[in-house]
Motif scaffolding. Structure first.
Motif, mmCIF file in Angstrom:
data_model
loop_
_atom_site.group_PDB
_atom_site.id
_atom_site.type_symbol
_atom_site.label_atom_id
_atom_site.label_comp_id
_atom_site.label_asym_id
_atom_site.label_seq_id
_atom_site.Cartn_x
_atom_site.Cartn_y
_atom_site.Cartn_z
ATOM 1 N N ALA A 1 -4.691 -8.077 12.781
ATOM 2 C CA ALA A 1 -4.157 -7.495 11.250
ATOM 3 C C ALA A 1 -6.159 -7.675 10.515
ATOM 4 O O ALA A 1 -6.949 -8.108 10.569
ATOM 5 N N THR A 2 -6.188 -6.101 9.933
ATOM 6 C CA THR A 2 -7.068 -5.724 8.705
ATOM 7 C C THR A 2 -6.827 -5.574 7.784
ATOM 8 O O THR A 2 -5.951 -4.549 7.240
ATOM 9 N N LEU A 3 -7.039 -6.522 6.466
ATOM 10 C CA LEU A 3 -6.651 -5.747 5.644
ATOM 11 C C LEU A 3 -7.888 -5.101 4.435
ATOM 12 O O LEU A 3 -9.530 -5.776 4.522
ATOM 13 N N VAL B 1 -2.753 -3.159 4.868
ATOM 14 C CA VAL B 1 -2.596 -3.447 6.512
ATOM 15 C C VAL B 1 -2.804 -2.711 7.965
ATOM 16 O O VAL B 1 -2.235 -2.196 8.549
ATOM 17 N N GLU B 2 -3.778 -3.021 9.114
ATOM 18 C CA GLU B 2 -3.848 -1.863 9.901
ATOM 19 C C GLU B 2 -3.611 -3.387 11.049
ATOM 20 O O GLU B 2 -4.442 -4.271 10.911
ATOM 21 N N ILE C 1 0.597 -0.637 7.212
ATOM 22 C CA ILE C 1 1.946 -0.293 6.681
ATOM 23 C C ILE C 1 0.831 -0.755 5.112
ATOM 24 O O ILE C 1 0.021 -2.113 5.149
ATOM 25 N N THR C 2 1.614 -0.701 4.041
ATOM 26 C CA THR C 2 1.342 -1.284 2.421
ATOM 27 C C THR C 2 1.219 -2.385 2.574
ATOM 28 O O THR C 2 1.889 -3.665 3.264
ATOM 29 N N TRP C 3 0.245 -3.394 2.173
ATOM 30 C CA TRP C 3 -0.161 -4.960 1.521
ATOM 31 C C TRP C 3 1.218 -5.760 0.213
ATOM 32 O O TRP C 3 0.975 -4.979 -0.656
ATOM 33 N N ASP C 4 1.392 -6.620 0.876
ATOM 34 C CA ASP C 4 2.537 -6.855 -0.170
ATOM 35 C C ASP C 4 1.776 -7.808 -0.726
ATOM 36 O O ASP C 4 2.545 -9.171 -1.572
#
Length: 438
Positions: free
Chosen positions: A45-47, A52-53, A134-137
């Motif tokens: 996971a990369t932010l 986030v990828e 995906i969009t970070w929460d």
């Protein structure tokens, strides 16, 4: 003066490139993330900013049919992304949610939309890798669940059904960890067998997280029903029924009450435990819409084993109440009852092991039901036969008692004292006549 400084910096930069040091290891304060690995798959996971990828990659232990990651601490009611490759080389990304411990359903309009990253994905055998963003929460601490299946859905449709996973678990990610990003040239020289991936797949400067078994998660309703089924049926088939057999083998030469203890254990306590366990098992299957009755060997053997138990109980009652006429020895039906009882317990051991080692992981997505279960199972599978066959040392004594019970009563002396000494044993032997022959 300004032009001279610019010229000097430009000259130094060009000199650096000519000397071969132009490709440097980049570090970024903007990209952070975490990663974890299990036996069959890794999650990176990369932010970066508000995105986030995620990269789901196979470890090469088994060929993935599909790989999935979800957001939360349990399967039920948490969003998940499921990905698999297709025969044309494409990759399907399906966003789903499971309302209970059943096959997840497609979500048409998810709150956070996942986007396939084709440039970072590959279907190359032995190096399968599925990536999405995906969009970070806005939470640095992220709880993830994951699953790995070996059966490909066989369809590129996003709502295609798929088989149960062979491994699953959870991981706690800290997306605030700094990540060192390796340049393309360096990565090509150090990882020739893998294609470029998002920065999280590079070696992190920080300690990595590790995936954990789903055994650490709380049980949901479906799992609690399955666990209750396992507890009651195991107690019935490999504890209570064997106890009844041991009572029959050991106590019959010492007390006339052995038969009462035998049938109470086998028919009362055994029936309660087995029937309750069966009811929990049926209810557990009914609680899942995509779980079918009798669709595997454990369920099929379970029904057969219950039928054999009913037969054995009825056969025992028949032997007790219906005696063959003119029998001079132990009737054949008694031996058949003993043999079928031992077969019942042997099959019970087989069924319990298939339940905790195969059915439990397949049906509820956790590891084996109890850590060290194999040790307990093997130990009891050895100890129980030893206890039973050790009881055979009492067989000569049993046969003598049965022979004495069949002989006519001797005439007692008119001597009152002698009569009082002989009467009790004779009555006891006659009273035990029927019991010994059961």
């Amino acid at each position: 003066m300004v032009y001279a400084l610019l010229f000097a910096f430009s000259a130094l930069f060009m000199l650096n490139l000519v000397s071969g040091e132009g490709v440097v290891r980049q570090t970024t304060s903007r990209s952070t993330g975490d990663y974890a690995c299990s036996k069959y798959m890794c999650i990176n996971a990369t932010l970066t900013g508000d995105t986030v990828e995620y990269v789901l990659s196979s470890t090469g232990s088994r060929v993935p049919g599909w790989m999935a990651v979800g957001f939360g601490t349990q399967m039920s009611n948490n969003p998940m992304v499921i990905m698999w490759s297709n025969s044309d080389g494409s990759i399907t990304l399906s966003q789903r949610v499971a309302r209970s411990w059943v096959m997840p359903e497609l979500v048409s309009n998810p709150a956070r939309v996942a986007t396939l990253l084709s440039d970072f994905s590959t279907t190359e055998t032995g190096n399968e890798r599925y990536a999405f963003s995906i969009t970070w929460d806005n939470s640095a601490r992220t709880n993830l669940i994951w699953a790995f299946g070996t059966q490909n859905p066989g369809s590129s449709a996003v709502d295609a059904p798929f088989q149960f996973h062979v491994d699953a678990g959870y991981a706690h990610f800290d997306l605030s960890k700094p990540i060192s990003v390796i340049s393309d040239d360096e990565s090509a020289s150090t990882a020739s067998n893998s294609a470029p991936v998002p920065s999280s797949s590079s070696t992190s400067k920080t300690a990595t997280s590790s995936t954990s078994s789903t055994n650490g998660l709380p049980l949901n309703a479906h799992q609690r029903l399955a666990l209750a089924h396992a507890v009651f049926c195991s107690a019935g088939f490999i504890l209570i029924l064997p106890a009844g057999v041991l009572v029959s083998r050991w106590a019959r030469t010492f007390t006339s009450k052995w038969y009462t203890a035998h049938w109470t254990l086998q028919f009362v306590f055994g029936a309660l435990s087995i029937v309750i366990g069966l009811a929990f098992g049926v209810h557990s299957v009914n609680s899942g819409r995509h779980v079918e009755h009798l669709n595997d060997r454990h369920k099929q053997w379970g029904v057969a084993l219950f039928a054999l138990y009913i037969f054995q109980s009825a056969f025992g009652a028949f032997i007790h109440w219906v005696k063959p006429k003119n029998s001079t020895g132990r009737p054949l039906q008694n031996y058949l009852h003993a043999i079928s009882g031992l077969i019942l317990i042997g099959l019970g051991f087989y069924q319990v092991r298939s339940g905790y080692s195969t059915e439990w992981p397949m049906m509820v997505g956790r590891e084996e039901l109890m850590e060290g279960a194999d040790i307990v199972w093997y130990a009891w599978a050895v100890i129980l036969p030893l206890l039973y066959f050790a009881g055979l040392v009492l067989l000569p004594k049993q046969l003598k008692q049965e022979e004495a019970a069949k002989s006519p009563m001797k005439e007692v002396s008119s001597n009152e004292e002698q009569s009082s000494l002989l009467a009790e044993p004779q009555v006891e032997e006659i009273g035990m006549n029927k019991i010994y022959r059961d």
